[in-house]
Design a protein around this motif. Structure first.
Motif, short mmCIF file in Angstrom:
data_model
loop_
_atom_site.label_atom_id
_atom_site.label_comp_id
_atom_site.label_asym_id
_atom_site.label_seq_id
_atom_site.Cartn_x
_atom_site.Cartn_y
_atom_site.Cartn_z
N PHE A 145 18.21 120.44 -3.73
CA PHE A 145 19.64 120.65 -3.50
C PHE A 145 19.87 121.93 -2.71
N CYS A 146 20.93 121.90 -1.93
CA CYS A 146 21.27 123.07 -1.13
C CYS A 146 21.62 124.23 -2.05
N GLY A 147 20.99 125.38 -1.81
CA GLY A 147 21.25 126.56 -2.63
C GLY A 147 22.60 127.19 -2.34
N VAL A 148 23.25 126.76 -1.25
CA VAL A 148 24.57 127.30 -0.89
C VAL A 148 25.69 126.49 -1.52
N CYS A 149 25.61 125.14 -1.37
CA CYS A 149 26.74 124.31 -1.80
C CYS A 149 26.37 123.22 -2.80
N GLY A 150 25.08 123.04 -3.08
CA GLY A 150 24.67 122.10 -4.12
C GLY A 150 24.49 120.66 -3.68
N ALA A 163 17.42 120.46 5.33
CA ALA A 163 18.72 120.89 5.85
C ALA A 163 19.81 120.25 5.00
N CYS A 164 20.93 120.94 4.90
CA CYS A 164 22.05 120.45 4.10
C CYS A 164 23.01 119.67 5.00
N PRO A 165 23.28 118.39 4.70
CA PRO A 165 24.18 117.59 5.53
C PRO A 165 25.64 118.02 5.38
N SER A 166 25.94 118.81 4.36
CA SER A 166 27.33 119.20 4.13
C SER A 166 27.67 120.53 4.80
N CYS A 167 26.90 121.57 4.52
CA CYS A 167 27.25 122.90 5.06
C CYS A 167 26.33 123.33 6.19
N GLY A 168 25.26 122.56 6.45
CA GLY A 168 24.39 122.86 7.58
C GLY A 168 23.31 123.89 7.30
ZN LIG Z 1 24.89 123.10 1.71
#
Ligand SMILES: [Zn+2]
Length: 306
Positions: A145-150, A163-168
């Protein structure tokens, strides 16, 4: 000033792979590697590596063909390109989702073992490749999971990044540095018996580097915390990848400026200064030294040879 060069390479070093770090983002390159009929896959099952010959004392890595890898890769487990071994692409594939991957293989292929038990006995280069596979698959499994936005992340760079598809945000494998050091004072060295050691083994002190700290500072802080000994000069010896699960050991010899030992009882049950004679006669004196393939043992042996 104590500076002792490494006498030989550490176990888990000497990878035969070209990691192809400049080509991992090239989709055509990765597709061609996956389609290569000579591609092999190092399976990782719950942090264990597939090997044969372990019980006979002649372990060797078992690398699967693409069809074998597809058979054991349940529920779309992670995979990654480790690199090229000569012309042959080498991948890691995780098969932890199944309770027992061995029956899924067409023929008897070996058994999953903890790499650390046999690494020093493997043919040249194999310990490094299996450690690489194990460390990378651990990261992929434990950082989903993205450590920035989950948001669940997606693999990039042939599985060597996400890579995070939500926040990049982009995420890369973590390696946590740990210092390991033999403190020397005159003709004696400092070894400790950890509360975690199951046997009467004495080893070098070690600990994780903290944010904002140099390796030398970490050496001095850890030795002070664990033994109360003041350290002066610190000299680099060698390093050892330690992806169990995500570290690298950075080895040093360190000059002890004080002698009195005050033990941190949470970390150590004992710490002592040992003479060279005591180390040479450790078996007769009822204690053991670290495994022969560990950097701790290498630090001790290279000092004894001076
Ligand atoms: Zn993210």
């Amino acid at each position: 000033m104590l500076t002792i060069p490494a006498s030989r390479a550490n176990v888990y070093t000497g990878s035969p792979l070209d990691r192809c770090s400049g080509q991992r983002d090239d989709a055509d390159f990765v597709a061609a590697a996956l389609a290569n009929e000579f591609a092999v896959f190092a399976p990782v099952w719950r942090a264990r590596s597939l090997m044969r010959g372990v019980e006979q004392g002649r372990p060797e890595a078992v690398l699967l063909s693409r069809s074998g890898a597809e058979a054991v890769r349940m529920a779309g487990g992670p995979w990654a390109l480790l690199g090229l071994w000569g012309d042959r692409p080498v991948f890691a594939v995780d098969c932890s989702a199944t309770d027992d991957p061995l029956p899924l293989l067409a023929t008897e292929m070996g058994t999953f073992w903890d790499l650390r038990g046999v690494a020093g006995l493997l043919p040249e280069g194999e310990a490094s490749v299996l450690a690489h596979a194990r460390g990378l698959m651990h990261w992929r499994l434990k950082h989903r999971f993205c450590g920035v936005c989950g948001t669940p992340t997606e693999p990039r760079s042939a599985g060597n990044a996400t890579a995070c598809p939500s926040c990049g945000a982009q995420h890369f494998p973590r390696t946590d540095p740990a210092v390991i050091m033999l403190v020397v004072r005159g003709d004696a060295c400092l070894l400790g018996h950890s509360t975690r050691f199951p046997t009467a083994m004495y080893s070098t002190l070690a600990g994780f580097v903290e944010p904002g700290e140099s390796f030398e500072e970490a050496v001095r802080r850890e030795v002070m915390e664990e033994s109360g000994v003041v350290v002066g000069h610190v000299s680099y010896h060698s390093s050892q990848p330690w992806p169990f699960p995500a570290s690298i050991m950075i080895g040093f010899h360190a000059e002890g400026l004080s002698e009195k030992i005050t033990i941190d009882r949470e970390e150590l049950s004992d710490a002592r200064w040992f003479s060279r004679d005591e180390l040479h006669n450790h078996a007769n004196l009822g204690f053991s030294l670290p495994r022969a393939d560990s950097i701790a043992r290498r630090l001790i042996e290279d000092w004894l040879a001076t």
